[in-house]
Design an enzyme around this catalytic site. Structure first.
Site, short mmCIF file in Angstrom:
data_model
loop_
_atom_site.label_atom_id
_atom_site.label_comp_id
_atom_site.label_asym_id
_atom_site.label_seq_id
_atom_site.Cartn_x
_atom_site.Cartn_y
_atom_site.Cartn_z
N LYS A 1 2.29 -3.35 8.89
CA LYS A 1 3.33 -2.29 8.70
C LYS A 1 4.61 -3.02 9.10
CE LYS A 1 4.09 2.32 10.40
NZ LYS A 1 3.35 3.37 10.85
N ILE B 1 0.99 -1.23 -0.02
CA ILE B 1 0.06 0.19 -0.09
C ILE B 1 0.91 1.16 -0.15
CG2 ILE B 1 -1.89 1.32 1.23
CD1 ILE B 1 -2.48 -1.35 2.84
N ASP C 1 2.99 13.54 15.54
CA ASP C 1 3.15 13.45 13.97
C ASP C 1 1.69 13.47 13.39
OD1 ASP C 1 4.17 13.45 11.45
OD2 ASP C 1 4.55 11.55 11.15
N LYS D 1 9.64 6.14 4.10
CA LYS D 1 11.30 6.33 4.37
C LYS D 1 11.47 5.12 5.49
CE LYS D 1 13.13 10.05 5.56
NZ LYS D 1 13.36 11.21 5.65
N GLU D 2 10.40 4.89 6.59
CA GLU D 2 10.85 4.08 7.84
C GLU D 2 9.80 3.05 7.89
OE1 GLU D 2 9.66 7.37 10.20
OE2 GLU D 2 11.40 8.29 10.08
P1 ADP Z 1 4.57 5.93 7.80
O1 ADP Z 1 5.45 6.14 9.01
O2 ADP Z 1 5.34 5.33 6.71
O3 ADP Z 1 4.12 7.14 7.51
P2 ADP Z 1 2.11 4.90 8.21
O4 ADP Z 1 1.47 4.13 9.30
O5 ADP Z 1 1.49 6.40 8.08
O6 ADP Z 1 3.41 4.93 8.18
O7 ADP Z 1 1.42 4.24 6.95
C1 ADP Z 1 1.57 4.75 5.59
C2 ADP Z 1 0.49 4.69 4.67
O8 ADP Z 1 0.10 3.27 4.85
C3 ADP Z 1 -0.77 5.65 5.50
O9 ADP Z 1 -0.34 6.95 5.04
C4 ADP Z 1 -1.83 4.87 4.86
O10 ADP Z 1 -2.11 5.32 3.77
C5 ADP Z 1 -1.58 3.39 4.79
N1 ADP Z 1 -1.83 2.76 5.96
C6 ADP Z 1 -1.05 2.61 7.12
N2 ADP Z 1 -1.81 1.82 7.97
C7 ADP Z 1 -3.07 1.59 7.26
C8 ADP Z 1 -4.20 0.74 7.79
N3 ADP Z 1 -4.55 0.02 9.22
N4 ADP Z 1 -5.24 0.82 7.01
C9 ADP Z 1 -5.13 1.23 5.66
N5 ADP Z 1 -4.15 1.88 5.34
C10 ADP Z 1 -2.99 1.96 6.30
MN MN Z 2 2.34 8.17 8.04
#
Ligand code: ADP
Ligand code: MN
Length: 502
Positions: A279, A248, A395, A252-253
């Protein structure tokens, strides 16, 4: 070929290049065919599982090229190495017996000590069910700089104490940097030696980062390393996940995957949601350096931070996200529900439907009515987060809020901290600024400005009417809290005693 060795096939089970056809007699051809048949028989007898793995679905989802021979070979090699090391340890134990002088087989081990997945290295769901919510109070270092009385006095400059401290600090160097096994030997390094070592460690780190860069970039496409794939593979294999459909987001992290949930592997566990988000916190250490400030000063993790190597720190991010999501879930804030944590991989419920993730607030065009609704919901969630979860998102912005089923969902809370974190209020102010600006630009006339929002969330009633003074007061409050911690060994409560939401 008949030989004294084990009945091991001389051919690689993954197939070998075809030999160029050579002219030879019929008898030769016949015997070669016979030999091949015999060998195949032997192979399938020796590696029934290997053959099954190679043919069967690996991580299902056609577009993920995980069934590659290289991948499988690496994973098998990893399993083999682990078994080899276990055997080696048994032999070492047997060899040394009760002898006072023992010989170490360490150098013959296959798995690099920092890569090893030995159980003590594991920060796992099982070990971390307990949320260090109201963890032990932070320890205090006396301001006066010495402990004891009279001739038993020990100052912070004491040579022995200092030497030991230096030795302990050595463990914070990069994992590639071998400091030897001084642990448990009560080594005392002088400042001079320590500084020289530190300098060397840093230049080594830079050098090896340069060397590794090439390697990493070549595999950046695939985003996950063999170990992570093995973890994901096991989740699919155990039936916990049905299929992993694809990626999805690649940040970076972290990398986030979508998956269809399967069946729970043991009865007591809750049901697995039909769609999951996985994740994966990147184990590439470089990206995490700049996040130190969030976790290093978080007293919930203070004791552990100093003892950990960077790999463990990355697992701690995943662990933090899990605990923070759980707190939010308990407070009823819309957010992903934790399914399971395995090392640096966090599985949670998917916000979205049919593989399509819910849009971020920044990407969705809301009617002015929905926008206003979203604003009040976010205001409420920020207050709940602060008061009920004892957390500051740290954040928060339109990038980490999803719009789903007519409401806002909060995600990405691995960096969230408690309000009493040394920079907690600054983080909160930044969150408020992002939220205010987003909704004010979005046309919500009722939206509080960032200072009003900060006060509404924290109940701190800072009166400064301009940004600079406001910021200064926030920092003064943080400083006061830290001094208080130094003096009394505990945090001042930043919560007003009345529970009424403003
Ligand atoms: P990062 O630290 O890379 O920003 P995020 O937790 O924000 O990590 O996840 C990155 C992207 O993945 C989010 O912007 C979202 O679009 C998608 N995402 C993350 N967790 C979920 C989830 N539980 N359900 C749907 N999409 C998710
Ligand atoms: Mn994020």
């Amino acid at each position: 070929e008949a030989g004294p060795g084990p009945a091991w096939p001389s051919k690689c089970p993954w197939g070998a290049p075809k030999a160029a056809p050579m002219s030879c007699s019929l008898a030769d051809v016949m015997s070669e065919q016979l030999a091949k048949e015999l060998q195949l028989e032997e192979e399938s007898a020796a590696f029934p599982e290997a053959a099954a793995v190679a043919e069967g679905p690996f991580i299902t989802g056609e577009n993920i090229d995980t069934s590659s021979d290289l991948m499988l070979a690496q994973m098998l090699q990893m399993e083999f190495d682990r078994e080899y090391d276990a055997q080696l340890r048994r032999e070492e134990k047997k060899f040394n017996g009760d002898s006072k002088v023992s010989i170490s087989f360490e150098n013959y081990r296959k798995v690099h000590p920092f890569d090893s997945d030995s159980s003590e290295d594991e920060v796992d769901w099982q070990d971390t069910r307990h949320d260090p919510y109201r963890a032990d109070k932070p320890t205090t270092t006396p301001k006066k700089g010495f402990i004891g009385k009279g001739k038993d006095i020990t100052t912070k400059h004491d040579e022995v104490v200092c030497g030991r401290k230096n030795t302990a600090r050595m463990e914070n160097f990069a994992p590639e940097f071998q400091v030897g096994d001084g642990i448990g030997m009560d080594l005392k390094l002088s400042n001079q030696v320590f500084n020289a070592l530190k300098q060397h460690a840093y230049s080594e780190e830079r050098r090896s980062a340069r060397l590794h860069e090439k390697k990493e970039h070549s595999t950046a496409e695939k985003a996950v390393d063999p170990k992570t794939r093995l973890l994901l593979y096991k989740m699919v294999n155990s039936g916990m996940l049905e299929t992993i459909t694809g990626c999805i987001s690649t940040g970076k992290e972290s990398v986030v995957f979508h998956a269809y949930g399967g069946k729970s592997t043991n009865e007591e566990d809750k049901v697995i949601p039909p769609e999951c988000a996985i994740k994966v916190f990147k184990t590439t250490l470089n990206e995490f350096k700049n996040r130190d400030k969030y976790i290093k000063d978080d007293y919930r993790f203070k004791d552990r931070f100093s003892k950990l190597n960077p790999r463990k720190i990355i697992r701690m991010w995943a662990e933090k996200e899990m605990h923070n999501l759980t707190r939010m879930q308990n407070a009823g804030i819309p957010c992903p529900q934790v399914v399971i944590l395995k090392k640096h991989v966090l599985v949670m419920s998917f916000i979205g439907q049919d593989q399509a993730p819910a849009p971020k607030l920044k990407d969705v065009k809301l009617s002015s009515e929905d926008m206003k609704k979203a604003y009040y919901q976010v205001l409420n969630m920020m207050q709940q987060l602060y008061k009920e979860c004892n957390l500051v998102h740290a954040d928060l912005s339109e990038y980490n809020m999803l719009w789903h089923e007519g409401k806002v969902w909060l995600i990405d809370v691995s960096q969230s901290v408690e309000p009493t974190h040394p920079h907690g209020l600054e983080f909160l102010f930044r969150d408020c600024r992002n939220v205010s600006q987003f909704f004010q630009k979005g046309g919500v006339t009722e939206a509080l400005n960032e200072r009003e929002l900060f006060n509404a969330v924290s109940n701190l009633n800072i009166t400064a009417d301009n940004e600079v003074d406001f910021q200064a007061e926030i920092e003064a409050l943080e400083k006061m809290n830290e001094d208080h911690v130094q003096k009394h060994g505990k945090k001042v409560s930043m919560f007003p005693s009345d529970g009424d939401p403003p």
